[in-house]
Design a protein around this motif. Sequence first.
Motif, PDB file in Angstrom:
ATOM      1  N   MET A 140      26.719   1.413  61.704  1.00  0.00           N
ATOM      2  CA  MET A 140      27.159   0.865  60.421  1.00  0.00           C
ATOM      3  C   MET A 140      26.331  -0.370  60.067  1.00  0.00           C
ATOM      4  N   GLN A 141      26.141  -1.233  61.069  1.00  0.00           N
ATOM      5  CA  GLN A 141      25.379  -2.461  60.809  1.00  0.00           C
ATOM      6  C   GLN A 141      23.939  -2.126  60.437  1.00  0.00           C
ATOM      7  N   LEU A 142      23.358  -1.167  61.163  1.00  0.00           N
ATOM      8  CA  LEU A 142      21.970  -0.801  60.899  1.00  0.00           C
ATOM      9  C   LEU A 142      21.832  -0.165  59.513  1.00  0.00           C
ATOM     10  N   SER A 143      22.816   0.650  59.138  1.00  0.00           N
ATOM     11  CA  SER A 143      22.704   1.324  57.843  1.00  0.00           C
ATOM     12  C   SER A 143      22.801   0.312  56.704  1.00  0.00           C
ATOM     13  N   GLY A 147      23.052  13.757  38.407  1.00  0.00           N
ATOM     14  CA  GLY A 147      23.149  12.466  37.738  1.00  0.00           C
ATOM     15  C   GLY A 147      24.539  12.201  37.203  1.00  0.00           C
ATOM     16  N   LEU A 148      25.528  12.892  37.755  1.00  0.00           N
ATOM     17  CA  LEU A 148      26.879  12.736  37.219  1.00  0.00           C
ATOM     18  C   LEU A 148      27.798  12.015  38.193  1.00  0.00           C
ATOM     19  N   LEU A 149      27.161  11.376  39.170  1.00  0.00           N
ATOM     20  CA  LEU A 149      27.974  10.711  40.182  1.00  0.00           C
ATOM     21  C   LEU A 149      28.603   9.456  39.604  1.00  0.00           C
ATOM     22  N   GLU A 150      29.903   9.398  39.683  1.00  0.00           N
ATOM     23  CA  GLU A 150      30.540   8.210  39.126  1.00  0.00           C
ATOM     24  C   GLU A 150      31.516   7.609  40.108  1.00  0.00           C
ATOM     25  N   PRO A 151      31.012   6.839  41.045  1.00  0.00           N
ATOM     26  CA  PRO A 151      31.949   6.246  41.986  1.00  0.00           C
ATOM     27  C   PRO A 151      32.678   5.078  41.327  1.00  0.00           C
ATOM     28  N   GLU A 152      33.934   5.286  41.051  1.00  0.00           N
ATOM     29  CA  GLU A 152      34.658   4.180  40.431  1.00  0.00           C
ATOM     30  C   GLU A 152      35.017   3.157  41.488  1.00  0.00           C
ATOM     31  N   VAL A 153      35.274   3.681  42.685  1.00  0.00           N
ATOM     32  CA  VAL A 153      35.617   2.743  43.745  1.00  0.00           C
ATOM     33  C   VAL A 153      34.688   2.940  44.925  1.00  0.00           C
ATOM     34  N   LYS A 154      34.335   1.824  45.517  1.00  0.00           N
ATOM     35  CA  LYS A 154      33.458   1.895  46.673  1.00  0.00           C
ATOM     36  C   LYS A 154      34.205   1.322  47.862  1.00  0.00           C
ATOM     37  N   GLU A 155      34.022   1.976  48.981  1.00  0.00           N
ATOM     38  CA  GLU A 155      34.719   1.500  50.151  1.00  0.00           C
ATOM     39  C   GLU A 155      33.895   0.417  50.843  1.00  0.00           C
ATOM     40  N   VAL A 156      34.552  -0.662  51.237  1.00  0.00           N
ATOM     41  CA  VAL A 156      33.848  -1.713  51.970  1.00  0.00           C
ATOM     42  C   VAL A 156      34.559  -1.920  53.307  1.00  0.00           C
ATOM     43  N   ILE A 157      33.803  -1.755  54.388  1.00  0.00           N
ATOM     44  CA  ILE A 157      34.398  -1.971  55.708  1.00  0.00           C
ATOM     45  C   ILE A 157      34.488  -3.481  55.913  1.00  0.00           C
ATOM     46  N   VAL A 158      35.672  -3.991  56.219  1.00  0.00           N
ATOM     47  CA  VAL A 158      35.775  -5.438  56.400  1.00  0.00           C
ATOM     48  C   VAL A 158      35.738  -5.839  57.865  1.00  0.00           C
ATOM     49  N   GLY A 159      36.082  -4.920  58.751  1.00  0.00           N
ATOM     50  CA  GLY A 159      36.002  -5.297  60.146  1.00  0.00           C
ATOM     51  C   GLY A 159      36.420  -4.181  61.082  1.00  0.00           C
ATOM     52  N   GLY A 171      33.397  -8.393  61.992  1.00  0.00           N
ATOM     53  CA  GLY A 171      34.100  -8.693  60.743  1.00  0.00           C
ATOM     54  C   GLY A 171      35.482  -9.257  61.016  1.00  0.00           C
ATOM     55  N   SER A 172      36.454  -8.848  60.214  1.00  0.00           N
ATOM     56  CA  SER A 172      37.813  -9.329  60.419  1.00  0.00           C
ATOM     57  C   SER A 172      38.788  -8.215  60.086  1.00  0.00           C
ATOM     58  N   VAL A 173      40.020  -8.338  60.585  1.00  0.00           N
ATOM     59  CA  VAL A 173      41.045  -7.373  60.189  1.00  0.00           C
ATOM     60  C   VAL A 173      42.155  -8.131  59.464  1.00  0.00           C
ATOM     61  N   SER A 174      42.724  -7.484  58.460  1.00  0.00           N
ATOM     62  CA  SER A 174      43.703  -8.165  57.627  1.00  0.00           C
ATOM     63  C   SER A 174      44.989  -7.371  57.496  1.00  0.00           C
ATOM     64  N   TYR A 175      46.075  -8.109  57.432  1.00  0.00           N
ATOM     65  CA  TYR A 175      47.398  -7.521  57.274  1.00  0.00           C
ATOM     66  C   TYR A 175      47.473  -6.742  55.967  1.00  0.00           C
ATOM     67  N   THR A 208      38.886   2.748  68.230  1.00  0.00           N
ATOM     68  CA  THR A 208      38.374   1.714  67.331  1.00  0.00           C
ATOM     69  C   THR A 208      39.257   1.710  66.087  1.00  0.00           C
ATOM     70  N   LEU A 209      39.679   0.513  65.672  1.00  0.00           N
ATOM     71  CA  LEU A 209      40.452   0.400  64.437  1.00  0.00           C
ATOM     72  C   LEU A 209      39.525  -0.168  63.377  1.00  0.00           C
ATOM     73  N   GLU A 210      39.396   0.582  62.305  1.00  0.00           N
ATOM     74  CA  GLU A 210      38.459   0.170  61.260  1.00  0.00           C
ATOM     75  C   GLU A 210      39.246  -0.228  60.022  1.00  0.00           C
ATOM     76  N   CYS A 211      39.090  -1.495  59.667  1.00  0.00           N
ATOM     77  CA  CYS A 211      39.850  -2.040  58.547  1.00  0.00           C
ATOM     78  C   CYS A 211      38.934  -2.038  57.326  1.00  0.00           C
ATOM     79  N   TYR A 212      39.421  -1.517  56.219  1.00  0.00           N
ATOM     80  CA  TYR A 212      38.544  -1.453  55.048  1.00  0.00           C
ATOM     81  C   TYR A 212      39.300  -1.772  53.771  1.00  0.00           C
ATOM     82  N   THR A 213      38.552  -1.872  52.689  1.00  0.00           N
ATOM     83  CA  THR A 213      39.184  -2.126  51.409  1.00  0.00           C
ATOM     84  C   THR A 213      38.419  -1.348  50.351  1.00  0.00           C
TER      85      THR A 213
END
Length: 720
Positions: free
Chosen positions: A584-587, A613-625, A649-653, A705-710
């Motif tokens: 993930m870090q390398l990518s 050309g019709l890709l419309e990502p309205e939301v993008k996932e961001v790994i926070v930790g 990164g960090s994990v959040s409630y 592994t617990l992956e926290c994202y938003t």
Amino acid sequence: MKEKSTASSQKQIKAEKTNIRVHELAKQYNLTSKDLITEIETYGIVVKTHMSSLSPEDVKLIEEQRNLQSKSRETSVPLTTEDAEKPETKKAPQAEKKSKVNQHKHTTKKEKKKSKREVVEEKIIETKTIPDDNVSRQIQEGITVAKLASQLGGLKSTEVIMSLMKIGVMANVNESLDYETLVALADQFDFEPIRQLTLEDKILSEIEEEDDPKDLAPRAPVVTIMGHVDHGKTSLLDAIRNTNVIDTEAGNITQHIGAYYVESANGNLVFLDTPGHAAFTSMRARGAQVTDIVVLVVAADDGVMPQTIEAIDHAKAAGVPIIVAVNKIDVTNANPDRVKQQLMGHELSPEEWGGSTVCVEISALEGTGVEDLLEMLLLESELLELQGNPNRNAKGAILEAKLDRGRGVAATVLVQDGTLKIGDSFISGIYSGRVRAMINDQNKHLKAVGPSTPVEVLGFNGVPEAGDRFNVVSSEADARKISEKRQSELRQSQLSSNSTVTLDSLFDKIRTAEIKELNVIVKGDAQGSVQAISDELVKLGVGEVEIKIIRAAVGGITEADVLLAVASNAVVVGFNVRPTTEAMQLSTQENIDVRTYSIIYELISEMRAAMEGLLEPEVKEVIVGRAVVRETFKVPRAGTIAGSYVNWGSVSYNYPVRVLRDSVLIYEGKIESLRRFKDDVSQVATNYECGIGISDFDDVRVDDTLECYTLESVRRTLSP
Ligand code: GDP
């Protein structure tokens, strides 16, 4: 849920197989899908995309119509709508407009681009066909306004200045004009602008100068050993070292420089002694192809394993021939034939079974077969006709580099061509220098070395990276200038890195013909789904862009996968698997598009949308930790709590969380409780321990592994 989606999309594949897809038929007619869609519309068959199915009746109708058309074509009536449009374009813009309305949205965009390019092409033709007496009006980049005016037959400088102002360039008489500005003026004043070569262009063109065939002499092959862990790569390298004549005769203390030279009775060879695929591919990612032949080590008692397949993929992607060393034939349960059988499944058919892959049975431990292997390598090298020119300035690549306290920067250079001498000035990557000393793997100081020689070089002004190119240039000052320029360019490009393919940029790259082939790496949790996805993706490829699966394998997305993506400019898709933290870090660092899915249909349709050309990502996932589970304990009412350590990164409630086991997605939910010691906290940062409770999930285990994202909303910028 998982199985259901797999099964349903497989059913879909089957159903469509009875018909034929638009792009398949287009291929048969040697047309682009777009052209075929437009054409069959005139026969009353309306389809949506190149992936739409045509029934046998449709196909029959198309066949009949095309036959009819081709007969009338002989009487010179234009046929396809495109053909028909061309002569009308100038005369009747209305008609053109009307016909375009019928076309698909992206087709219209493409047409626009095309016509822009056509204009440019026309211009090129125009400039090339200026009458002879005008050919002399070639103007070199960097000319001042005053000089330009005088060269254009004694114009007044003010005339040129006025024209410059019209195109938004404010310049005085002494100002130098760059190439782009000259191009803008060229039409008006009827001259041909000539681009000035930069210092780097000039020097690099000297470096790339063709050799005189008289100077060429055979050179030793450079060999990399790859294979699954514990199959005997290191032991083989040691065994080869022991056969080395110079080694045993001189009794020298050898030193590790990342590669060594082997002299055998029948010829010499170079072995890179950094086994492993990451090294091989990261070098290639930096533009250095140093390996001529790969030796694939497969243990006869273990057979083809995941990293064996990975090695095959990497070697194939690099186009490097493979020789197989079936190792450990001394052990009792060795079964070389089984290994060969397995290799057949990976397009490596052994020579003795009528194929073209050389397989040598060896025991690295006992030294049996090692001489044979060297013999085979030399034969292969003969076939490859590897040659070098000792009479030119040296060029090569960096194998490894370090900062040595006493000696400064020490880097192993593989001299690939030319002769490297003490005192030579060079550029390497973003650094430059002068060769102060050269030491080989036998610890000998050398004054000059020829093609295919690994040697440790002292005299760099910075630490280059493995895979950087190394070029001797005639002047030390030039070398320094280029290195300074490269350093500033690097800083620039780090600010705006956008050269890799991502799904968001894919359509633009197809449209501008920047890519003709999309390389894809597919990873999944089961062979069946990986195969199904690969098959479907290949089918998505249409005229403008083919999809090439460069690696399809079961397992999580690893650093090696991302490296392969960097080296091959590929995108990575995962089905029910996730990247490791390193991957993930390398990518992120290399801007590689890694996308993961849990429904095949979504994967395919997103890829299709990206191509159109019709890709419309309205939301993008961001790994926070990410956190790794170190122990688990049961808490009444709260269920199982994962005692975890946040390693990135960090994990959040209350954030969404994934549970990954060996990179495979096990569960998706929410962080329902987050504690440090006895306190509830809202966030825990890297290197801290905490207790994590996951909503409706009790099966969390040690080492998960617990992956926290938003999810962040992203506005897609529409490109022109
Ligand atoms: P690598 O991980 O691929 O570099 O593998 P190594 O060279 O470290 O070898 C792994 C293990 O296999 C070591 O214990 C070696 O001694 C053993 N090994 C390697 N080659 C042979 C062989 O030809 N025969 C036997 N019996 N053992 C071998």
